[in-house]
Structures are given as structure tokens and as C-alpha cells.
Design an enzyme around this catalytic site. Structure first.
Site, mmCIF file in Angstrom:
data_model
loop_
_atom_site.group_PDB
_atom_site.id
_atom_site.type_symbol
_atom_site.label_atom_id
_atom_site.label_comp_id
_atom_site.label_asym_id
_atom_site.label_seq_id
_atom_site.Cartn_x
_atom_site.Cartn_y
_atom_site.Cartn_z
ATOM 1 C CG HIS A 252 3.743 6.566 5.755
ATOM 2 N ND1 HIS A 252 3.465 6.319 4.434
ATOM 3 C CD2 HIS A 252 3.150 5.587 6.459
ATOM 4 C CE1 HIS A 252 2.755 5.218 4.367
ATOM 5 N NE2 HIS A 252 2.555 4.742 5.571
ATOM 6 C CB CYS B 242 -9.789 2.173 1.401
ATOM 7 S SG CYS B 242 -8.469 1.335 0.527
HETATM 8 C C1 PEP Z 1 -4.312 3.919 -1.678
HETATM 9 O O1 PEP Z 1 -3.295 3.708 -2.360
HETATM 10 O O2 PEP Z 1 -5.321 4.490 -2.108
HETATM 11 C C2 PEP Z 1 -4.354 3.493 -0.264
HETATM 12 C C3 PEP Z 1 -5.466 3.540 0.416
HETATM 13 O O3 PEP Z 1 -3.191 3.095 0.292
HETATM 14 P P1 PEP Z 1 -1.997 4.066 0.760
HETATM 15 O O4 PEP Z 1 -2.483 5.477 0.677
HETATM 16 O O5 PEP Z 1 -1.642 3.655 2.152
HETATM 17 O O6 PEP Z 1 -0.929 3.725 -0.240
#
Ligand code: PEP
Ligand code: MG
Length: 770
Positions: free
Chosen positions: A380, A693
């Protein structure tokens, strides 16, 4: 060529690439660049069974290619043979930015003979340009005495090698410059002049550096405040008000950049400033005869000690706010003219560790870049830095903290390089490159509203949004909607759970800025490395496998319901809002989460509150456990979205943030590829839309694979939209399908990696559409 020979060649080519990656890693610490180039040439010659391998580098001062290393030609010609772009076969490769392959070189009209090289014996000639983006770095050449010796596969291997070499050679060139340039700024040790790191947020910055710990320094260094020993009550009052005004200005400035956290960043500062005990204690000390600086220091230190001793992480985090506030007060008392402590504005900040809230504060002070010297970083922190577009590098060099403040630093966070006190020559090269980059990125932002493959297959491109400040860019780049809103950011950047009302305001702004376009809001995905300082879920032995994500929401239904209600209310007037659950692991969990949504809809209706009752409900596919039950899950979902970042992590049991196991994080693993295929097939069977995504959605070699297996929706960070569209526009569906089938047939990582790597090299060499 015989099949057996073919096989051997392929193996040699693959070994070459593996050795190359090793060599480029070694280069990071290598001082002897000439030696590195020669080693490279030797290795290429060996693997390609060539008589000669030479590396020419582009001298951008004289606009000439210079032979820098050779195996097989006369070594005395190194540094002597010089060619203009377009001159001879080597110059042709540079000018055309394409490989040049001649089976009978001396008969070519472009052939140019240099007596000192002794190259007349070598008839087969293959040259590939070494380029990085729009920049010419040099040319890599192999030669052989036998005619028509090099074939298509050699060319592919050489291209792949050249591309791998590009970054390394560029560094080598810069290191050579450094070695040749007389020493400047003697206080910077040689070992810190060029440092390799890892990019956490790409970009480029050139600015004086400043250490982040500086805020606290004033509080603990008595000499620094000796000069203020005459200051009393009147000066304290003045400094107090000045500090308050400064913080308000900073907050206003920040409100535009990060609306969801506008009032939060300096909450602690304001709270303490307005806490009567704080200034009464200071004033009491001044009245008792202490000077104002010492009084501020004493009281601030007392608060710091109190916060440090707290068992709660969120209170311990306040130590930094306290240091910041104390330092500001002292700076204002001493009338040091800084509108931000230590003058962080437009500086490259070198820090040992940073919390997400620190990144926000640094952004509010318009820092030019961030260098983290302690290695570890939560995803993050890096996602925030990316969203705020602050170039950020992670380097494992704590010594960087010894560099004097204000030393000029140049960071290239695209490739992970850091130059301390760079020479004029390096600066010039980077300036040229940077302006070319700015121009290229302007060009690349010319998006078409609809994305189709070369043969007309429609693909939808959505944006991943982490912060509201990214919405203008997503709109400017014609995102077709939001495929993933990571709702945890407003949770992460504050010191307690945001209320339903606060969340409603944030979601409303998000939705309003995407009129008529689909918006998918993911429910809270915390835990793992996305830690909330104020939640109890920290301190688990295995946080990635712990009480995170949807598990946390389902165990904290009050927080979950507040969020769902906020989404439903914010989406009242929007025709296409989706709620998406992260990390679903079973049908039971999906049903349980859906029940919460239905209950919230019923509650809102009962209370007559305006809301969206026909919301789409979908789930993220991130865990391997869902693959065998995907038909059932898809049947009960309105849509699926594959989170490849976590999917790879859980499929391969590799912590996505642990540097020590980074080499095991292999998105090209056959199990991952086949898993992705199975997910998409299930969605197609159930007639449900499926998107991707995770980060793979913008990786060129994976885009083709994903399109090939049937994905027609990709969601990427806004800045990747133009490049993702460009890749898709160059794809032919049939070819993408056959590429995907080839990959799906392979059972080893070695085979899939080779195919993926070749494909990437092929794309990098392909002419860019204008
Ligand atoms: C993923 O895990 O690919 C995702 C899009 O979520 P995050 O990166 O926020 O865990
Ligand atoms: Mg995830």
C-alpha cells in the site's frame, strides 16, 4: 538445420538469456565496465556459437557508435572503430532500429571495412540495435566465417539479449562516465554515487535530497536550539499562530490533491495544538524562566515519550506527528524560513521507513521523490506513491542516510537507478531523455474511445482507482468505467474507521465523476500487508493467511454493513454500480456476503432512504480454492474479476511482498496460466462477464494471453491505459488464441517463461503506432 541442432540452439539461446540476467545483476556492483562488456560479448559468442561478438555503444556527444568490446576481432580496435548512424551495416541497424542480417556481408552495399578489425573473414553478419524506449543505446553484433550461418531463432535470441542488455549497458555507460569524470563533492563516498534499487513507483526526479528523520533532529540536538535561548513568551505566541496557519495552508493544498483524506493528515497536529494542556505546559515553563525553544522541546519530548510507550500502534504512530509539530514550532520560533519542516518541498526525501500516512504528508508537501533505504515496503505504500505519482525507489543502502542534506540526487525510478551528486554529463543525458519521455508520454495519451484488436474484436478498458485524485486522469484517458475501486484507502490513511457518512461522501464523489459508466466498488480488503494501525487484526503470525479481506468484513458485520449502506446510498442514481467482494473462498462465503447486501437494501427501503436496489454483486477470484467450484460461484454472481496479484500469491504460496521469495512469484507458472483459463471458461459457460484487474492486465505478454483465453475486460491503473490500448490494437485475435494455446500446452515454468519472454521481446521490437 537438423532438428537435433535446432533443439541444441534453442537450449543455448535460453541459457544465454538466463546467464544474461545473472550478468546484469552482477553489473550492479561491478566497477570494471570494460570487463563487463567483454564478458557479455564472450557469453553471447559462446551461446550463439559465433566467431565474433562485438558491442558498439552510442556516444551521444559525438553522435557516433564506438566499438567498446569485442571477442573475435582485433582487441586493439576497441575504442577506435567509430561509425555514424547509418554508416556500414552496424550503423544501418542503429538508424533503422531493426536487426540487420547478412549471409554474405562483404557483398552488401552497406558493408564498410575497417582494416584494424580484421573482420574480412566473417561473412555471416547479424546486428541488432540496443534500444530502450525511444533511446538508442548501441548495437550488438555477431559474425561467423561460414556463410548464411545465422537464422531466425538466432535473431530472436540476440534481440532478447539486446533488450535485456539495454538497461545494464546504459548503466555501464553512465558508470564509465563517472569513472572518467573528476570527483566532485568529496563528502559523498564513491560507493554511494550510483546505487541500484527497485522501483516502487515509476518516474524521474532530479532534486536536492533531504533526510526524513530531520523533523525530530531539532528536538534532540541541543546545539541547534542554542541560538534561540533568548526567545520568550511573545515569540512563542507568534510561532504558535504561525504554525497553525501553516498547517491550515498545507491542509487546503492537500484537499485538492487527496479529497478523501483532506481533513485527516494533520488531525493529530491540530488536536495537540488545540489541546490546552500542551500550550499551557509550555507557557508555564516559559513563565518559570525557561526559554521558549527549550520549553517547546521539553513538552514535546514528554508527549513523544508518552506516545512511544503506548501499547497501541496508532498512538505510537503519533510520535512522528509530534516530532513534526515540535520541529515546526521550533523552526518558526527561530524564524527559519520554511513553510514545511526541513523544507521538503521539491526535494528527494531519503527515509528509513514510512507509514502510508507519511506518504500522504510527503505528497502534501510536494516532494520530488522518495528513496526508502530499509528494503521492506508494504504494497500500500507503493500503491499510494504510484497513485500520487511520486517516483519512489527502494534500496538496500542505509548509508544513503549519511549523505549531507541538499546533495543533488537524480533518480530514475523507471529502472531503479539512483545517482548521488551526478556529473554534468549524466545530467545532460537525463535531461534529454526526460524531455523525450515527456513528449512520448504526451503522444501515447492519445486514446481512442473504444479499444479493438487489429481484427476488430472489442475489448473494454476500465481503470483501477485507489484515490479520488486519479479520477481526472482516468477520464482524460477515456476509461470506460472503474473496474476496481480499492475502498480500503480511506480506511488505511486515517486513524479510525471512517463513518458511514464519510464513506458515502467518498463513494458519491467517485460515482459522480463517472456518469453513465460502470463503477465497481470493492469492499474492504485489509489485512495481509494492508494493515490498519487502529484495528486489532495486526500481529498475526501469518497475516496473508489471516483474518483479512472478506473474512474481516464478515466477522465485523457492523463495519461491513456501514460500508455496504454507504455504497448503496451513493449509487442511488447511478445505473451501473457494482459491489465486489475480495478473497472469496467458498460458495458459503459468497452467499453470506450477499445476504448482508440484501439485508442492507431491505433496511434502507424500510427506512425510506434513497439507495440503489438493483446493484450488481460480484466477486474477485483470487484463491485457488474457488477454481473447482467456479461454475456455481459464477452462477450466483453478476460478474467476476480476477485479482492476479493475489491469485499468483496464493496459487504458488509466495508472499507477494517478501523480497526473499520474489523469484518464486511466477505469473507465467503453468498452474497459474491454466487456472486463469479455467476461470474464464467457467465465466463464459455461465454467461457472466469476467475481467482481470491485477497487474498482469497491463503486462504486454500477458495481455495477449488473456485476450487469447477469452478475457474481454481489463482494468488497469489509469496511467497504463494508453499502453494497454496500444498493445491490444496491435493484436490479432487468432494469433492471440494460438499464442495462448501454445502456452497452455506447456507444463514447465522454463518453457512458458521462454515463450513469454520471446513474445515480450517481439513486442518491444515492433514499431510503435503513431
Ligand atoms: C489483486 O489481488 O490482483 C488485486 C487487484 O487486488 P489487490 O492488489 O488490491 O490485492
Ligand atoms: Mg487482491
Amino acid at each position: 538445420m537438423e532438428p537435433e541442432n535446432n533443439q541444441r540452439r534453442n537450449t543455448d539461446h535460453f541459457n544465454l538469456l538466463c546467464d544474461m540476467s545473472e550478468l546484469t545483476t552482477i553489473l550492479a556492483d561491478s566497477k570494471n565496465i570494460a570487463h563487463f562488456l567483454r564478458q557479455t560479448a564472450r557469453m553471447v559468442a559462446r551461446h550463439l556459437h559465433a566467431d565474433v561478438c562485438s558491442i558498439y555503444l552510442f556516444d551521444d556527444q559525438r553522435h557516433e557508435l564506438v566499438l567498446r568490446a569485442t571477442i573475435g576481432l582485433n582487441p586493439a580496435s576497441e575504442g577506435k572503430v567509430r561509425l555514424k548512424s547509418g554508416e556500414g551495416l552496424v550503423g544501418m541497424a542503429m538508424l533503422s532500429r531493426q536487426p540487420v542480417c547478412e549471409g554474405f556481408a562483404s557483398s552488401s552495399r552497406h558493408f564498410k571495412y575497417f582494416e584494424e578489425t580484421g573482420e574480412e573473414r566473417f561473412e555471416s553478419f547479424l546486428a541488432v540495435p540496443i534500444i530502450r524506449g525511444i533511446e538508442n543505446i548501441g548495437v550488438l553484433v555477431v559474425q561467423h566465417s561460414q556463410r548464411d550461418y545465422f537464422d531466425e531463432t538466432d535473431m530472436m535470441a540476440l534481440k532478447a539479449t539486446a533488450s535485456q542488455l539495454a538497461g545494464a549497458i546504459e548503466n555501464a555507460r553512465l558508470l564509465m562516465d563517472m569513472a572518467e569524470t573528476p570527483q566532485r563533492g568529496a563528502c559523498v563516498p564513491e560507493s554511494l554515487r550510483f546505487v541500484r534499487g527497485r522501483s516502487a513507483s515509476s518516474g524521474f526526479a532530479l532534486a536536492p535530497c533531504v533526510k526524513f528523520e530531520k523533523a525530530g533532529a531539532l528536538l534532540f540536538d541541543d546545539d541547534l536550539t542554542e541560538a534561540g535561548s533568548h526567545l520568550g513568551m511573545a515569540e512563542f505566541q507568534e510561532a504558535f499562530h504561525k504554525t497553525l496557519e501553516q498547517l491550515k495552508t498545507l491542509q487546503d493544498r492537500f484537499a485538492q490533491r487527496l479529497p478523501e483524506s483532506a481533513s485527516l493528515i494533520f488531525t493529530a497536529h491540530f488536536m495537540i495544538l488545540k489541546d490546552s494542556r500542551f500550550h499551557t505546559e509550555i507557557m508555564a515553563k516559559i513563565q518559570a524562566g525557561m526559554d521558549a525553544c527549550r520549553a517547546v522541546k521539553a513538552v514535546t519530548r514528554h508527549y513523544i515519550a508518552m506516545f512511544s510507550a503506548s501499547p497501541y500502534l496508532y498512538l505510537r504512530e503519533k510520535v512522528i506527528d509530534m516530532q513534526d509539530l515540535g520541529a515546526r514550532l521550533i523552526e518558526n520560533l527561530m524564524d527559519r524560513n520554511t513553510d514545511s519542516h526541513g523544507g521538503l518541498q521539491h526535494r528527494i526525501v531519503i527515509a528509513k521507513e514510512l507509514y502510508p500516512s507519511d506518504i500522504l504528508k510527503l505528497a502534501s508537501q510536494d516532494v520530488a521523490g522518495i528513496v526508502l533505504v530499509s528494503g521492506g515496503i508494504t504494497s500500500h505504500v507503493s500503491i499510494l506513491a504510484q497513485s500520487l505519482q511520486i517516483p519512489t525507489l527502494i534500496v538496500d543502502k542505509p548509508d544513503l542516510l549519511t549523505i549531507p542534506d541538499n546533495t543533488p540526487v537524480l533518480m530514475d525510478a523507471d529502472i531503479g537507478n539512483l545517482y548521488v551528486d551526478p556529473s554534468q554529463r549524466i545530467l545532460k543525458q537525463f535531461e534529454e531523455r526526460n524531455s523525450a519521455r515527456v513528449q512520448a508520454s504526451r503522444l501515447s495519451r492519445q486514446m481512442e474511445p473504444a479499444t479493438c484488436t487489429a481484427d476488430g474484436e472489442r475489448v473494454h478498458l476500465y481503470a483501477n482507482i485507489n484515490l479520488l485524485s486519479e479520477l481526472p486522469l482516468a477520464n482524460q484517458l477515456l476509461a470506460e468505467g472503474i473496474g476496481l475501486y480499492r475502498s480500503e484507502f480511506p480506511f488505511i490513511i486515517r486513524s479510525n474507521f471512517p463513518s458511514e457518512e464519510e464513506q458515502y461522501q467518498i463513494y458519491k464523489r467517485l460515482i459522480e465523476q463517472m456518469p453513465g459508466k460502470p463503477v465497481v466498488i470493492r469492499t474492504l480488503d485489509i489485512g495481509g500487508d494492508k494493515v490498519l494501525a487502529y484495528s486489532d487484526s495486526t500481529g498475526e503470525a501469518n497475516p496473508e493467511l489471516g483474518l483479512r479481506s472478506i473474512r474481516f468484513s464478515l466477522q465485523n458485520t457492523e463495519i461491513f454493513e456501514q460500508q455496504i449502506r454507504a455504497v448503496l446510498r451513493a449509487g442511488a442514481d447511478h445505473p451501473d454500480v457494482g459491489i465486489m467482494f475480495p478473497m472469496i473462498c467458498s460458495l458459503d462465503e459468497l452467499r453470506e456476503a450477499k445476504t448482508v447486501v440484501l439485508r442492507c437494501i431491505a433496511d434502507l427501503s424500510k427506512n425510506g432512504l434513497s439507495h440503489q436496489g438493483r446493484i450488481r454483486i460480484g466477486m474477485m477470484v483470487e484463491l485457488p480454492s474457488v477454481i473447482p467450484i467456479l461454475d456455481e460461484l459464477a452462477a450466483e454472481s453478476d460478474f467476476l474479476s480476477i485479482g492476479t496479484n493475489d491469485f499468483v500469491q496464493y496459487m504458488l504460496a509466495v508472499d507477494r511482498t517478501n523480497e526473499k521469495v520474489a523469484q518464486y512469484y511466477q505469473p507465467g507458472h503453468p498452474a497459474v496460466l491454466r487456472g486463469l483459463h479455467a476461470i474464464v471458461q467457467a465465466a463464459i459457460r455461465q454467461g457472466k462477464p469476467v475481467s482481470v484487474c491485477g497487474e498482469l492486465a497491463h503486462e504486454p505478454e500477458y495481455i495477449a494471453f488473456l485476450i487469447g483465453i477469452g478475457v474481454r475486460r481489463l482494468s488497469v491503473n489509469p496511467q497504463y491505459l494508453p499502453h494497454t490500448q496500444q498493445i491490444i490494437r496491435q493484436l490479432e485475435l487468432r494469433k492471440a488464441q494460438s499464442y495462448a494455446s501454445t502456452l497452455l500446452c506447456k507444463a514447465t515454468v522454463r518453457e512458458t517463461s521462454e515463450i513469454l519472454m520471446h513474445y515480450r521481446e517481439y513486442l518491444e521490437m515492433a514499431p510503435v503506432e503513431s
